[in-house]
Enzyme design. Structure first.
Site, PDB file in Angstrom:
ATOM      1  N   CYS A 245       0.820  -1.205   0.000  1.00  0.00           N
ATOM      2  CA  CYS A 245       0.000   0.000   0.000  1.00  0.00           C
ATOM      3  C   CYS A 245       0.863   1.269   0.000  1.00  0.00           C
ATOM      4  CB  CYS A 245      -0.989  -0.038   1.157  1.00  0.00           C
ATOM      5  SG  CYS A 245      -2.382   1.088   0.945  1.00  0.00           S
ATOM      6  N   HIS A 329      -3.790  -5.325  -0.038  1.00  0.00           N
ATOM      7  CA  HIS A 329      -3.401  -5.858   1.271  1.00  0.00           C
ATOM      8  C   HIS A 329      -3.462  -7.385   1.279  1.00  0.00           C
ATOM      9  CE1 HIS A 329      -3.208  -2.166   3.799  1.00  0.00           C
ATOM     10  NE2 HIS A 329      -3.943  -1.687   2.804  1.00  0.00           N
ATOM     11  N   GLU A 331      -2.413  -9.337   3.476  1.00  0.00           N
ATOM     12  CA  GLU A 331      -2.648  -9.836   4.837  1.00  0.00           C
ATOM     13  C   GLU A 331      -4.118  -9.777   5.243  1.00  0.00           C
ATOM     14  OE1 GLU A 331      -3.294  -5.678   5.491  1.00  0.00           O
ATOM     15  OE2 GLU A 331      -1.815  -6.742   4.265  1.00  0.00           O
TER      16      GLU A 331
END
Length: 354
Positions: A245, A329, A331
């Protein structure tokens, strides 16, 4: 009553919940059907009034395991309908109580579809939520609103460690989500998390196998000191570097590329992204308002991922460097593990380098 007033003069009338105070910020929308607690606590939303496009919010309550930081970071949360009677085995309290306890303003009962369409058509704009009709002074304050150096507000104050393992990773915290740390630790890494403005030589002399650049809020070009620090790490070492990001954008700026603001940004857990090398589309979670300009990329940069909605850059790899980054993202697990392979690639890169 409570009122949301946009800088174009549009007014939405609703009811307040959570804390009761005025709030100013950039009005943005998130298209996720779930994940409101992660949204509230994501530091990348610092300084923003976040609108949830899904009409019913709060139905599964709030728990103390899912926050992505120590406390909510949004300026306010805007929803169509607030559920005050959650039903979920993991729920510990209501969304309204959680927001009140953390002094976060909520606005419900407005037409969030209309608000979202206005932002999509006209672009992201400033807004103010007030308990009474806003005064001229409040409107002037809203029109002058700007978040100054938001990364400085959300980065950690002192270094700290997490995880155990042979692989040592230095994590530069620009406003990280905790699940980035959990994902790296689950891969057998020992992490040392540093504040955003840490002297680059401290990292270079720390005996690390790689560097993680995290997400964070704001315009990436506001972080000139950090960009210069990254140039030092890139130029004076061959450490593998992975950016997510804001980290993705800062890496590109350090390599000579340029960024620009998107009309209304990418925020949600359902954004399709194509991995060019794998020739496969993945569903990703995103939260950003800026993008890297393809015409500004250095010759060594290869585009690895593309957004299927607007064809913006979602991933880069740098030839001759052990560096890669993604705008989304991995994760956040929207798939739920569609892009977890990126952490495997980072660990493999460090192992090979070591």
């Amino acid at each position: 009553m409570a009122y949301l007033t946009l800088e174009d003069g549009t007014v939405y009338e609703g009811e307040s919940f959570g804390a009761e105070h005025d709030a100013i910020g950039e009005v943005v929308f998130n298209t996720g059907m779930t994940g409101y607690q992660e949204v509230l606590t994501d530091p990348s939303y610092s300084g923003q009034l976040v609108t949830m496009t899904y009409p019913l919010i709060g139905n599964y309550g709030v728990n103390m395991q899912d926050p992505e930081s120590d406390a909510p970071k949004v300026s306010a949360l805007i929803v169509r309908e607030l559920c005050e009677l959650p039903n979920n085995w993991r729920s510990e309290e209501t969304l309204g109580k959680y927001m009140k306890d953390n002094n976060i303003l909520g606005l419900c009962g407005i037409d969030t579809r209309s608000l979202t369409r206005r932002i999509r058509n006209l672009g992201t704009m400033r807004g103010i939520i007030t308990m009474e009709r806003p005064t001229e002074a409040q409107l002037a304050q809203m029109k002058d609103f700007a978040v100054i150096r938001p990364v400085d507000k959300v980065t950690c104050r002192e270094p700290y460690e997490m995880g155990e393992g042979e692989t040592k990773i230095a994590v530069l915290d620009f406003g990280l989500k905790r699940n980035i740390l959990r994902s790296l630790a689950a891969h057998g890494a020992k992490l040392t998390v540093y504040p955003a403005h840490t002297d680059p030589h401290k990292i270079l002399e720390g005996g690390f196998d790689g560097v993680m650049l995290t997400n964070g809020p704001g315009d990436p070009k506001d972080n000139q000191e950090i960009i210069q620090n990254l140039k030092v790490i890139i130029d004076e070492s061959e450490l593998p570097i992975f950016g997510i990001c804001l980290g993705h954008q800062l890496m590109a700026l350090a390599m000579g590329a340029d960024t620009a603001k998107l009309k209304y940004g990418h925020r949600g857990s359902n954004h399709p992204v194509k991995d060019v090398e794998k020739d496969r589309v993945f569903i990703t979670s995103q939260n950003h308002g800026y993008t890297i300009l393809p015409e500004s990329l250095p010759e060594c940069a290869t585009i690895t991922h593309i957004n299927m909605n607007d064809q913006t850059i979602e991933g880069l790899r740098y030839e001759g460097k052990k560096m890669f980054s993604v705008q989304f993202h991995p994760e956040a697990s929207p798939g739920p593990e569609d892009t977890a392979y990126l952490f495997d690639e980072f660990l493999a890169m460090m192992k090979e380098s070591r």
